[in-house]
Design a protein around this motif. Structure first.
Motif, mmCIF file in Angstrom:
data_model
loop_
_atom_site.group_PDB
_atom_site.id
_atom_site.type_symbol
_atom_site.label_atom_id
_atom_site.label_comp_id
_atom_site.label_asym_id
_atom_site.label_seq_id
_atom_site.Cartn_x
_atom_site.Cartn_y
_atom_site.Cartn_z
ATOM 1 N N PHE A 140 0.847 -1.188 0.000
ATOM 2 C CA PHE A 140 0.000 0.000 0.000
ATOM 3 C C PHE A 140 0.882 1.237 0.000
ATOM 4 O O PHE A 140 1.865 1.325 0.713
ATOM 5 N N HIS A 182 -6.276 -1.190 4.744
ATOM 6 C CA HIS A 182 -6.082 -0.713 3.379
ATOM 7 C C HIS A 182 -7.254 -1.121 2.498
ATOM 8 O O HIS A 182 -7.491 -2.311 2.278
ATOM 9 N N HIS A 235 -4.779 -5.967 1.485
ATOM 10 C CA HIS A 235 -5.750 -4.891 1.315
ATOM 11 C C HIS A 235 -7.120 -5.480 1.009
ATOM 12 O O HIS A 235 -7.266 -6.645 0.647
#
Length: 429
Positions: free
Chosen positions: A24, A202, A109
């Protein structure tokens, strides 16, 4: 036979829960919480415990236990929160809800935040007090999407007012009250976003539009999903965040709901009619008497005591299965026999039916999908048809479940794209 297919489909979905992780590179800005009041409780459900729950809910899954157990490596983290919202009078109050997400590695994520609106349940069964709410299954299953790879969801669910920390002594919940439901669920989503930011989870939407929010609900949750959509659209910046809206078997038109029950007379869910009447009467502060709404054979003092002290699942034993024995005889007369209390209630029903509200933009309408079993014996198909017609939506997708509850399982599997797996299994078998 279809139930066994569905069980296998859920099993295959669980087999796909392996990491799809990238680094990320975003930047976080710390901001004060506006909606999030407190994190009240956190717990983790292991993959083994989740597996036991699924095997209990879906017959046939147990045959795949050894295989699933070797690869199911994502525990689900649950977070019960309290958040700031407003009550039916617009006054500030504290409500509660639940967040659930699979535990990924540091670099993992999530592709979507899913606001799940739950179906009618007893007030003692608030999602935030339940260890593994069945409607949070998307957090465990994720989304396969053309079988191209795994995607993970953060699921968010409001308890609704009257549930959880906002529970009152008289067990009052503004059942099917449009504006209150929308605000309660929208504010929960805002509070969840603050939690997600605080925890630095995320969220990276997939697809070219970059939209990160799905709204999903079945039965009462279907109507609540549309109410939540309307509330979010009234707030700046949310239209561009909403990806898809999945609404299943909702009582979007309370007049259709009532007419269906009256026409059939013998109705297995009379308590829901009474729940809707009480919820709207209380939320709208209607000056009406139970003596003029319910059958005179049902003592109004007894009804108020029952509504205020007993869970909704217990009402049916008192109300019976015949609508004509529950409702005032004036419901069956032309112009309701000029019974002003009934006319006042029916006007409030129409006002709070989401099908009677203004349709959103064509762009938003294109993101809405309605689902309903044509043979639904609890919430009539006419409710979905009413919303589809008045809003000029795409045709309702039929569900083939043999009951209102059975169709709910198919609804969830379709949202998670388990039906694609299901079709492949059918070909093999």
């Amino acid at each position: 036979m279809r139930k066994s297919y569905l069980a296998i489909a859920f099993s295959i979905c669980l087999l796909a829960l392996t990491a799809c992780e990238k680094e990320f590179s975003g930047t976080y800005v710390e901001t004060p919480d506006i909606y999030l009041e407190s994190v009240d409780r956190e717990w983790t459900v292991t993959s083994e415990e989740l597996l036991n729950m699924l095997c209990g809910f879906f017959p046939g899954t147990d045959a795949f236990r050894p295989l699933i157990g070797t690869v199911l490596n994502r525990d689900i983290h649950f977070v019960a929160i309290s958040y700031r919202t407003t009550d039916t009078k617009g006054e500030p109050c504290i409500a509660s809800g639940l967040i659930a997400y699979p535990i990924l590695q540091v670099s993992g994520h999530y592709s979507r935040i899913v606001s799940v609106q739950h179906a009618t349940c007893n007030i003692c069964d608030a999602p935030s007090t339940t260890r593994i709410p069945i409607e949070m299954l998307p957090a465990a299953i994720g989304y396969l999407g053309k079988l191209s790879g795994e995607r993970y969801f953060i699921c968010v669910m409001a308890d609704y007012l009257g549930y959880g920390v906002s529970r009152t002594d008289d067990l009052q919940h503004p059942y099917l009250h449009n504006s209150t439901t929308g605000k309660t669920c929208a504010d929960m989503l805002c509070a969840a976003n603050e939690y997600i930011s605080r925890k630095r989870l995320h969220v990276r939407p997939t697809g070219v539009n970059g939209r990160s929010i799905d709204l999903v609900g079945y039965s009462q949750g279907g109507a609540a999903t549309i109410s939540t959509l309307q509330e979010l659209l009234s707030r700046k910046g949310w239209e561009s965040k909403i990806n898809e809206v999945w609404a299943g078997a909702g009582p979007y038109d309370m007049t259709c709901f009532l007419n269906y029950a009256m026409e059939n007379d013998y109705f297995g869910s009379t308590e829901y009619i009474a729940y809707a009447a009480r919820g709207i009467i209380k939320a709208e502060e209607l000056d009406v008497s139970y003596n003029n709404i319910f059958n005179p054979s049902l003592d109004s003092t007894m009804l108020e005591t029952m509504f205020s002290t007993r869970q909704v699942s217990e009402w049916h034993s008192v109300l019976g299965s015949r609508i004509s024995n529950m409702l005032h005889p004036d419901f069956y007369k032309p112009d309701f026999g000029n019974n002003r209390d009934i006319m006042t209630l029916m006007d409030a029903f129409k006002k709070n039916s989401v099908s009677n509200t203004s349709a959103p933009s064509d762009d938003i309408l294109s993101r809405i999908r309605l689902f309903h079993c044509p043979d639904d014996e609890t919430v009539p198909y006419s409710c979905s048809d009413s919303l589809r017609t008045k809003w000029n939506l795409s045709p309702v997708t039929g569900l083939s479940g043999t009951s209102h509850v059975g169709a709910a399982l198919e609804f969830v599997s379709r949202y998670c794209q388990a039906d694609e797996v299901l079709e492949k299994i059918k070909d093999i078998l």
